[in-house]
Design a protein around this motif. Sequence first.
Motif, PDB file in Angstrom:
ATOM      1  N   LYS A 169     -19.890   9.161 -21.528  1.00  0.00           N
ATOM      2  CA  LYS A 169     -20.604   8.594 -22.667  1.00  0.00           C
ATOM      3  C   LYS A 169     -20.019   7.215 -22.997  1.00  0.00           C
ATOM      4  CE  LYS A 169     -22.929  12.437 -23.677  1.00  0.00           C
ATOM      5  NZ  LYS A 169     -24.358  12.541 -23.396  1.00  0.00           N
ATOM      6  N   HIS A 170     -20.890   6.232 -23.111  1.00  0.00           N
ATOM      7  CA  HIS A 170     -20.472   4.861 -23.434  1.00  0.00           C
ATOM      8  C   HIS A 170     -20.641   4.618 -24.928  1.00  0.00           C
ATOM      9  CE1 HIS A 170     -20.561   3.000 -19.258  1.00  0.00           C
ATOM     10  NE2 HIS A 170     -20.950   4.248 -19.065  1.00  0.00           N
ATOM     11  N   PHE A 171     -19.700   3.897 -25.492  1.00  0.00           N
ATOM     12  CA  PHE A 171     -19.793   3.512 -26.898  1.00  0.00           C
ATOM     13  C   PHE A 171     -19.782   1.988 -26.978  1.00  0.00           C
ATOM     14  CE2 PHE A 171     -18.511   7.831 -26.599  1.00  0.00           C
ATOM     15  CZ  PHE A 171     -19.385   8.434 -27.483  1.00  0.00           C
ATOM     16  N   SER A 207     -18.001  -5.249 -19.270  1.00  0.00           N
ATOM     17  CA  SER A 207     -19.000  -4.873 -18.270  1.00  0.00           C
ATOM     18  C   SER A 207     -18.818  -3.428 -17.807  1.00  0.00           C
ATOM     19  CB  SER A 207     -18.949  -5.839 -17.089  1.00  0.00           C
ATOM     20  OG  SER A 207     -17.696  -5.748 -16.435  1.00  0.00           O
ATOM     21  N   HIS A 208     -18.126  -2.610 -18.628  1.00  0.00           N
ATOM     22  CA  HIS A 208     -17.979  -1.167 -18.387  1.00  0.00           C
ATOM     23  C   HIS A 208     -17.040  -0.828 -17.237  1.00  0.00           C
ATOM     24  CE1 HIS A 208     -21.487  -0.947 -21.047  1.00  0.00           C
ATOM     25  NE2 HIS A 208     -22.027  -1.856 -20.249  1.00  0.00           N
ATOM     26  N   ILE A 209     -16.219  -1.768 -16.840  1.00  0.00           N
ATOM     27  CA  ILE A 209     -15.252  -1.548 -15.761  1.00  0.00           C
ATOM     28  C   ILE A 209     -13.882  -1.296 -16.400  1.00  0.00           C
ATOM     29  CG2 ILE A 209     -14.131  -2.575 -13.730  1.00  0.00           C
ATOM     30  CD1 ILE A 209     -16.683  -4.259 -13.327  1.00  0.00           C
ATOM     31  N   GLY A 254     -12.016  -3.967 -25.409  1.00  0.00           N
ATOM     32  CA  GLY A 254     -12.852  -3.127 -24.571  1.00  0.00           C
ATOM     33  C   GLY A 254     -13.633  -2.191 -25.464  1.00  0.00           C
ATOM     34  N   HIS A 255     -14.417  -1.304 -24.843  1.00  0.00           N
ATOM     35  CA  HIS A 255     -15.113  -0.280 -25.632  1.00  0.00           C
ATOM     36  C   HIS A 255     -14.810   1.094 -25.044  1.00  0.00           C
ATOM     37  CE1 HIS A 255     -18.176  -1.272 -22.530  1.00  0.00           C
ATOM     38  NE2 HIS A 255     -18.557  -0.019 -22.639  1.00  0.00           N
ATOM     39  N   HIS A 256     -14.984   2.087 -25.891  1.00  0.00           N
ATOM     40  CA  HIS A 256     -14.594   3.444 -25.531  1.00  0.00           C
ATOM     41  C   HIS A 256     -15.617   4.124 -24.631  1.00  0.00           C
ATOM     42  CE1 HIS A 256     -11.085   3.848 -28.158  1.00  0.00           C
ATOM     43  NE2 HIS A 256     -11.760   3.225 -29.100  1.00  0.00           N
ATOM     44  N   HIS A 257     -15.099   4.991 -23.768  1.00  0.00           N
ATOM     45  CA  HIS A 257     -15.918   5.902 -22.967  1.00  0.00           C
ATOM     46  C   HIS A 257     -15.312   7.282 -23.114  1.00  0.00           C
ATOM     47  CE1 HIS A 257     -16.450   1.923 -21.181  1.00  0.00           C
ATOM     48  NE2 HIS A 257     -17.694   2.312 -21.003  1.00  0.00           N
ATOM     49  N   LEU A 258     -16.169   8.255 -23.372  1.00  0.00           N
ATOM     50  CA  LEU A 258     -15.721   9.640 -23.507  1.00  0.00           C
ATOM     51  C   LEU A 258     -16.115  10.391 -22.239  1.00  0.00           C
ATOM     52  CD1 LEU A 258     -14.520  11.938 -25.245  1.00  0.00           C
ATOM     53  CD2 LEU A 258     -16.835  12.255 -26.199  1.00  0.00           C
TER      54      LEU A 258
HETATM   55 CU   LIG Z   1     -19.426   1.199 -21.217  1.00  0.00          CU
END
Ligand SMILES: [Cu+2]
Length: 140
Positions: A94-96, A122-124, A67-71
Amino acid sequence: MRNFLAAIGLSLLAGSALAGETPAPAGAEVYFIAPQDGATVASPVTVKFGLKGMGVAPAGTEKENTGHHHLLIDTAAPTGDALSEPLPADDHHKHFGGGQTETTVELAPGTHTLQLLLGDWSHIPHNPPVLSQKITITVQ
Ligand SMILES: [Cu+2]
């Protein structure tokens, strides 16, 4: 095969049912390497993201156990139905998506909360969500 799966993913996204169905492995954990909870810091603040039991992959890359990080800044983590939808992208989320594992943020003097939430390609958020402790920092 990868393109075929991506096409399925896109068709699901285009449909009405957005399900946060990307599984997270047991024991997956996201946490702050820096700053420490309760720290007093100067702006811009360097924030370092830690991840155990999963890997980081850029947004758009569908790969198991990544996955990717979100702050999340000064906001509550999503709950309920919002956990099956893509995270918003705004001053509080914030999406990384490039796969970054650290950032610097400009924060006004005062008290702020920070929390990390992993998102899938997909940011979920994953199921279960991979969410850090919420930390509180003071910016001088
Ligand atoms: Cu994202």
